[in-house]
Scaffold this motif. Sequence first.
Motif, PDB file in Angstrom:
ATOM      1  N   PRO A  95       0.986  -1.194  -0.061  1.00 32.49           N
ATOM      2  CA  PRO A  95       0.111  -0.244  -0.042  1.00 32.49           C
ATOM      3  C   PRO A  95       0.995   1.246  -0.334  1.00 32.49           C
ATOM      4  N   GLY A  96       0.615   2.129  -0.745  1.00 32.48           N
ATOM      5  CA  GLY A  96       1.170   3.291  -0.554  1.00 32.48           C
ATOM      6  C   GLY A  96       0.699   4.106  -2.043  1.00 32.48           C
ATOM      7  N   LEU A  97       1.492   5.547  -2.266  1.00 32.81           N
ATOM      8  CA  LEU A  97       1.096   6.621  -3.867  1.00 32.81           C
ATOM      9  C   LEU A  97       2.287   6.151  -4.324  1.00 32.81           C
ATOM     10  N   VAL A  98       1.660   5.536  -5.326  1.00 31.32           N
ATOM     11  CA  VAL A  98       1.500   5.293  -6.514  1.00 31.32           C
ATOM     12  C   VAL A  98       2.092   6.272  -7.667  1.00 31.32           C
ATOM     13  N   LEU A  99       3.380   6.736  -8.198  1.00 32.56           N
ATOM     14  CA  LEU A  99       3.901   7.591  -8.594  1.00 32.56           C
ATOM     15  C   LEU A  99       4.640   7.109 -10.121  1.00 32.56           C
ATOM     16  N   THR A 100       4.656   7.904 -11.068  1.00 31.45           N
ATOM     17  CA  THR A 100       5.837   6.902 -12.554  1.00 31.45           C
ATOM     18  C   THR A 100       6.721   7.953 -12.616  1.00 31.45           C
ATOM     19  N   GLY A 101       8.364   6.823 -12.962  1.00 28.23           N
ATOM     20  CA  GLY A 101       9.215   8.475 -12.085  1.00 28.23           C
ATOM     21  C   GLY A 101       9.729   8.928 -13.987  1.00 28.23           C
TER      22      GLY A 101
END
Length: 125
Positions: A95-101
Amino acid sequence: MRNTGWSIDQNLQVNGNQTVGVDLQVNGNQTVTGSLQINTSSSIVNHLGVGGVIEAGDSVKAATQLMALNQPTLPVSLPVLQQFRYYNPGVAGQPGLVLTGTAGNQYILFVDESSGTPHLAIQPV
C-alpha cells in the motif's frame, strides 16, 4: 441519487451526496458538492470535482496528477534529519502512493516505521 449503473455523455452535477451501486461512466465533467461513493468502478474522461471526501476500497488513479491543494502546516518542533529508504521489489500489493518516474517506471511511496522512527520509503512496482 442511487442507481445501479449510468453512462452520461455530458456533465453531471450533484449538490448533495451521490451513491452508484455498480458503475459510473461520465464522458464530460462531474461535480459533487458532498461525498462520492461508487461501489464498483468509475470512469470520468475530463474532470472530477468533489467538495467532500473520495473513498476508494481499491485504487484511485489519475492520468497526470493527484494533488492535495491545502498548504501543509509545519509542526512546532524542529525537523530531525532522517534517511530515505529504498527497497527492491518484493512486497506485492504494497500500500502507498504510486508515482511514475521520469523514465516511465512506477514506484510506491510509503512510510516505513519498522525501526520505530518513521522513514519515507520507495519501492519499484
